[in-house]
Design a protein around this motif. Sequence first.
Motif, PDB file in Angstrom:
ATOM      1  N   TYR A 261       0.824  -1.204   0.000  1.00 55.59           N
ATOM      2  CA  TYR A 261       0.000   0.000   0.000  1.00 55.59           C
ATOM      3  C   TYR A 261       0.860   1.256   0.000  1.00 55.59           C
ATOM      4  N   LEU A 262       0.251   2.340  -0.472  1.00 60.34           N
ATOM      5  CA  LEU A 262       0.821   3.679  -0.411  1.00 60.34           C
ATOM      6  C   LEU A 262      -0.291   4.630   0.006  1.00 60.34           C
ATOM      7  N   LEU A 263      -0.060   5.370   1.080  1.00 58.98           N
ATOM      8  CA  LEU A 263      -1.005   6.374   1.552  1.00 58.98           C
ATOM      9  C   LEU A 263      -0.377   7.747   1.382  1.00 58.98           C
ATOM     10  N   GLY A 264      -1.160   8.720   0.964  1.00 54.08           N
ATOM     11  CA  GLY A 264      -0.667  10.078   0.819  1.00 54.08           C
ATOM     12  C   GLY A 264      -1.721  11.073   1.254  1.00 54.08           C
ATOM     13  N   TRP A 265      -1.289  12.169   1.897  1.00 55.79           N
ATOM     14  CA  TRP A 265      -2.244  13.161   2.381  1.00 55.79           C
ATOM     15  C   TRP A 265      -1.551  14.511   2.568  1.00 55.79           C
ATOM     16  N   PRO A 266      -2.305  15.616   2.397  1.00 58.08           N
ATOM     17  CA  PRO A 266      -1.729  16.940   2.651  1.00 58.08           C
ATOM     18  C   PRO A 266      -1.346  17.058   4.130  1.00 58.08           C
TER      19      PRO A 266
END
Length: 277
Positions: A261-266
């Motif tokens: 998985y890859l999670l990204g967020w401001p």
Amino acid sequence: MMPRLHLFEWEDQPWLPAAIRDFITDHLRYTSTEPMRREVNAGIAARLAGLLRLTGERRIVDLCSGGGGPIQDIVQALEQREGLTSEVLLTDIYPNRTAFQDIESRTAGRIVGRLAPTSATDVPEALRGVRTMFTAYHHFRPTLARQVLQDAVSKGAPIAIFEPLERSARMAFLLSFGSLVRSLTHTHRVGRLTPTRVLLTYLLPVAPLAFAWDGLVSVLRSYSPGELRDLAEGLEGAERYRFESGQFETSAPLGRMPTTYLLGWPVLAGEKQAPSP
């Protein structure tokens, strides 16, 4: 680990007849919601719940949805295991209209489909929410894969990418041979058994062979957690954004099931921790 090979995949071809494309996406949805995948979907839901809580979002914009994939099970796990109610918009560059309409009917409109073609590399600004991709990121070569992430960063959209894949000989065998066998034994349970589907499955088994090939290539195309981190590095505006990659495992009848998985967020004011459970 086997080297990454970006080979030809039938589902990627714009000229592929809808009857074969829908066969593949319908089978992917069916497989991803079977009981043996329940713990995989629960693990995905736990990580997605962390991202939803962190960002305050309750809307999911699913990219490259195919036939809907595991989204219905994940939404159920979010509600029953995580206490989160969410609404979902399904999108795809080649929308499976029949599958979208079926899911919308089964979920009383909590999951709806966008019938206009939607590119994961240029998502319309109006489609706000946490972007998700389930077993779809491997379709993109590294340059386009970075564009998917860049579009999320540039538009300030959280993104969650999950792939229950690993570049190993074992996984390659399971997804190729297993897809071929299940195409022949499960098609009568998957989607609508139209005369065309009967013809392309049992009389001229073009669809099962295409599905089996795509299963093998999906394994060979998949990214490792380290490769996902590399893709996320150096994006324009990345200083205002945070990424986390990893892998978790669940047990299955034929052995361990790894999910990358890859999670990204401001980056949020006062943020102290990543969204992983």
